[in-house]
Scaffold this motif. Structure first.
Motif, PDB file in Angstrom:
ATOM      1  N   GLY A  14      57.863 -62.505 -42.282  1.00 41.27           N
ATOM      2  CA  GLY A  14      57.047 -63.667 -41.751  1.00 41.27           C
ATOM      3  C   GLY A  14      56.367 -63.242 -40.546  1.00 41.27           C
ATOM      4  O   GLY A  14      55.166 -63.715 -40.457  1.00 41.27           O
ATOM      5  N   ILE A  15      56.693 -62.211 -39.742  1.00 40.78           N
ATOM      6  CA  ILE A  15      55.859 -61.718 -38.873  1.00 40.78           C
ATOM      7  C   ILE A  15      54.263 -61.132 -39.541  1.00 40.78           C
ATOM      8  O   ILE A  15      53.317 -61.321 -38.853  1.00 40.78           O
ATOM      9  CB  ILE A  15      56.622 -60.673 -37.792  1.00 40.78           C
ATOM     10  CG1 ILE A  15      57.371 -61.453 -37.129  1.00 40.78           C
ATOM     11  CG2 ILE A  15      55.290 -59.879 -37.032  1.00 40.78           C
ATOM     12  CD1 ILE A  15      58.166 -60.668 -36.204  1.00 40.78           C
ATOM     13  N   ILE A  16      54.880 -60.326 -40.466  1.00 39.87           N
ATOM     14  CA  ILE A  16      53.608 -59.669 -41.263  1.00 39.87           C
ATOM     15  C   ILE A  16      52.711 -60.796 -41.603  1.00 39.87           C
ATOM     16  O   ILE A  16      51.512 -60.627 -41.585  1.00 39.87           O
ATOM     17  CB  ILE A  16      54.251 -58.731 -42.398  1.00 39.87           C
ATOM     18  CG1 ILE A  16      54.971 -57.470 -41.772  1.00 39.87           C
ATOM     19  CG2 ILE A  16      53.049 -58.260 -43.232  1.00 39.87           C
ATOM     20  CD1 ILE A  16      55.761 -56.741 -42.558  1.00 39.87           C
ATOM     21  N   ARG A  17      53.275 -61.827 -42.333  1.00 39.92           N
ATOM     22  CA  ARG A  17      52.542 -62.892 -42.954  1.00 39.92           C
ATOM     23  C   ARG A  17      51.766 -63.667 -41.923  1.00 39.92           C
ATOM     24  O   ARG A  17      50.558 -64.150 -42.338  1.00 39.92           O
ATOM     25  CB  ARG A  17      53.255 -63.614 -44.033  1.00 39.92           C
ATOM     26  CG  ARG A  17      53.815 -63.048 -45.168  1.00 39.92           C
ATOM     27  CD  ARG A  17      54.471 -63.890 -45.940  1.00 39.92           C
ATOM     28  NE  ARG A  17      54.736 -63.100 -47.253  1.00 39.92           N
ATOM     29  CZ  ARG A  17      55.455 -63.748 -48.074  1.00 39.92           C
ATOM     30  NH1 ARG A  17      55.912 -64.967 -48.352  1.00 39.92           N
ATOM     31  NH2 ARG A  17      55.794 -62.790 -49.213  1.00 39.92           N
ATOM     32  N   ILE A  18      52.228 -64.245 -40.924  1.00 35.08           N
ATOM     33  CA  ILE A  18      51.865 -65.001 -39.982  1.00 35.08           C
ATOM     34  C   ILE A  18      51.340 -64.531 -38.608  1.00 35.08           C
ATOM     35  O   ILE A  18      50.445 -65.231 -37.983  1.00 35.08           O
ATOM     36  CB  ILE A  18      52.585 -66.336 -39.830  1.00 35.08           C
ATOM     37  CG1 ILE A  18      53.790 -66.012 -39.133  1.00 35.08           C
ATOM     38  CG2 ILE A  18      52.742 -67.104 -41.084  1.00 35.08           C
ATOM     39  CD1 ILE A  18      54.611 -67.227 -38.754  1.00 35.08           C
ATOM     40  N   GLY A  19      51.916 -63.397 -38.436  1.00 32.45           N
ATOM     41  CA  GLY A  19      51.306 -62.649 -37.095  1.00 32.45           C
ATOM     42  C   GLY A  19      52.271 -63.051 -36.228  1.00 32.45           C
ATOM     43  O   GLY A  19      53.098 -63.977 -36.074  1.00 32.45           O
ATOM     44  N   ALA A  20      52.260 -62.123 -35.182  1.00 33.90           N
ATOM     45  CA  ALA A  20      53.264 -62.083 -34.056  1.00 33.90           C
ATOM     46  C   ALA A  20      53.331 -63.135 -33.318  1.00 33.90           C
ATOM     47  O   ALA A  20      54.222 -63.587 -32.800  1.00 33.90           O
ATOM     48  CB  ALA A  20      53.389 -60.792 -33.268  1.00 33.90           C
ATOM     49  N   GLN A  21      51.836 -63.528 -32.865  1.00 33.50           N
ATOM     50  CA  GLN A  21      51.458 -64.388 -31.747  1.00 33.50           C
ATOM     51  C   GLN A  21      52.012 -65.982 -32.387  1.00 33.50           C
ATOM     52  O   GLN A  21      52.836 -66.744 -31.607  1.00 33.50           O
ATOM     53  CB  GLN A  21      50.077 -64.617 -31.504  1.00 33.50           C
ATOM     54  CG  GLN A  21      49.632 -65.811 -30.697  1.00 33.50           C
ATOM     55  CD  GLN A  21      48.356 -65.575 -30.167  1.00 33.50           C
ATOM     56  OE1 GLN A  21      47.627 -65.078 -30.789  1.00 33.50           O
ATOM     57  NE2 GLN A  21      47.988 -66.548 -29.375  1.00 33.50           N
ATOM     58  N   THR A  22      51.899 -66.135 -33.643  1.00 32.56           N
ATOM     59  CA  THR A  22      52.473 -67.534 -34.151  1.00 32.56           C
ATOM     60  C   THR A  22      53.872 -67.390 -34.247  1.00 32.56           C
ATOM     61  O   THR A  22      54.722 -68.472 -34.158  1.00 32.56           O
ATOM     62  CB  THR A  22      51.800 -67.692 -35.563  1.00 32.56           C
ATOM     63  OG1 THR A  22      50.325 -67.800 -35.402  1.00 32.56           O
ATOM     64  CG2 THR A  22      52.223 -69.134 -36.158  1.00 32.56           C
ATOM     65  N   ALA A  23      54.393 -66.401 -34.687  1.00 31.78           N
ATOM     66  CA  ALA A  23      55.922 -66.261 -35.062  1.00 31.78           C
ATOM     67  C   ALA A  23      56.720 -66.332 -33.619  1.00 31.78           C
ATOM     68  O   ALA A  23      57.885 -66.697 -33.778  1.00 31.78           O
ATOM     69  CB  ALA A  23      56.156 -65.000 -35.758  1.00 31.78           C
ATOM     70  N   GLY A  24      56.062 -65.979 -32.609  1.00 33.80           N
ATOM     71  CA  GLY A  24      56.674 -65.946 -31.361  1.00 33.80           C
ATOM     72  C   GLY A  24      57.009 -67.389 -30.793  1.00 33.80           C
ATOM     73  O   GLY A  24      57.863 -67.619 -29.974  1.00 33.80           O
ATOM     74  N   TYR A  25      56.493 -68.390 -31.390  1.00 36.98           N
ATOM     75  CA  TYR A  25      56.970 -69.678 -31.188  1.00 36.98           C
ATOM     76  C   TYR A  25      58.172 -70.204 -31.725  1.00 36.98           C
ATOM     77  O   TYR A  25      58.812 -71.244 -31.178  1.00 36.98           O
ATOM     78  CB  TYR A  25      55.877 -70.810 -31.421  1.00 36.98           C
ATOM     79  CG  TYR A  25      54.555 -70.490 -30.676  1.00 36.98           C
ATOM     80  CD1 TYR A  25      54.391 -70.586 -29.246  1.00 36.98           C
ATOM     81  CD2 TYR A  25      53.296 -70.161 -31.385  1.00 36.98           C
ATOM     82  CE1 TYR A  25      53.501 -70.505 -28.445  1.00 36.98           C
ATOM     83  CE2 TYR A  25      52.170 -69.935 -30.682  1.00 36.98           C
ATOM     84  CZ  TYR A  25      52.196 -70.047 -29.111  1.00 36.98           C
ATOM     85  OH  TYR A  25      51.146 -69.911 -28.333  1.00 36.98           O
ATOM     86  N   LEU A  26      58.666 -69.559 -32.707  1.00 36.71           N
ATOM     87  CA  LEU A  26      59.665 -69.915 -33.571  1.00 36.71           C
ATOM     88  C   LEU A  26      61.208 -69.920 -32.786  1.00 36.71           C
ATOM     89  O   LEU A  26      61.776 -70.686 -32.942  1.00 36.71           O
ATOM     90  CB  LEU A  26      59.985 -69.096 -35.051  1.00 36.71           C
ATOM     91  CG  LEU A  26      61.167 -69.442 -35.673  1.00 36.71           C
ATOM     92  CD1 LEU A  26      60.716 -70.685 -36.540  1.00 36.71           C
ATOM     93  CD2 LEU A  26      61.122 -68.239 -36.992  1.00 36.71           C
ATOM     94  N   PRO A  27      61.299 -68.822 -31.932  1.00 35.74           N
ATOM     95  CA  PRO A  27      62.656 -68.847 -31.319  1.00 35.74           C
ATOM     96  C   PRO A  27      62.720 -69.986 -30.467  1.00 35.74           C
ATOM     97  O   PRO A  27      64.041 -70.471 -29.930  1.00 35.74           O
ATOM     98  CB  PRO A  27      62.553 -67.668 -30.527  1.00 35.74           C
ATOM     99  CG  PRO A  27      61.753 -66.747 -31.478  1.00 35.74           C
ATOM    100  CD  PRO A  27      60.673 -67.586 -31.924  1.00 35.74           C
ATOM    101  N   ASN A  28      61.750 -70.816 -29.739  1.00 29.45           N
ATOM    102  CA  ASN A  28      61.744 -72.071 -29.088  1.00 29.45           C
ATOM    103  C   ASN A  28      62.382 -73.148 -29.896  1.00 29.45           C
ATOM    104  O   ASN A  28      62.882 -73.911 -29.298  1.00 29.45           O
ATOM    105  CB  ASN A  28      60.474 -72.332 -28.529  1.00 29.45           C
ATOM    106  CG  ASN A  28      59.840 -71.232 -27.664  1.00 29.45           C
ATOM    107  OD1 ASN A  28      60.504 -70.996 -26.693  1.00 29.45           O
ATOM    108  ND2 ASN A  28      58.658 -70.776 -27.694  1.00 29.45           N
ATOM    109  N   LEU A  29      62.380 -72.964 -31.076  1.00 24.03           N
ATOM    110  CA  LEU A  29      62.891 -73.957 -31.968  1.00 24.03           C
ATOM    111  C   LEU A  29      64.343 -73.918 -32.394  1.00 24.03           C
ATOM    112  O   LEU A  29      64.854 -74.941 -33.138  1.00 24.03           O
ATOM    113  CB  LEU A  29      62.047 -74.118 -33.241  1.00 24.03           C
ATOM    114  CG  LEU A  29      60.529 -74.683 -33.338  1.00 24.03           C
ATOM    115  CD1 LEU A  29      59.928 -74.578 -34.752  1.00 24.03           C
ATOM    116  CD2 LEU A  29      60.586 -75.734 -32.789  1.00 24.03           C
TER     117      LEU A  29
END
Length: 72
Positions: A14-29
């Motif tokens: 997922g990080i490879i596909r959408i990038g680390a900046q966007t994936a960084g918001y996921l743990p908040n969910l």
């Protein structure tokens, strides 16, 4: 063990596909997903403060993703 390996693999893909900046918001969910699973699997009831917390999490993510970037 297989679940852990699959989880880390899915996270890295997922990080490879959408990038680390966007994936960084996921743990908040995580709290929201946890509450939904508790309702679904355990039959828990959501109270007003759960809804308020979820709204605050989503609001924070919305602010972080839509706020103009500062440079300088």
């Amino acid at each position: 063990m297989i679940g852990g390996v699959l989880g880390y693999t899915a996270w890295n893909v997922g990080i490879i596909r959408i990038g680390a900046q966007t994936a960084g918001y996921l743990p908040n969910l995580y709290p929201i997903f946890t509450a939904l699973l508790a309702v679904t699997i355990l039959g828990e009831h959501l109270l007003w403060y759960h809804w308020l917390g979820g709204a605050m999490v989503l609001g924070g993510i919305a602010l972080a993703t839509t706020a103009p970037r500062r440079t300088g």
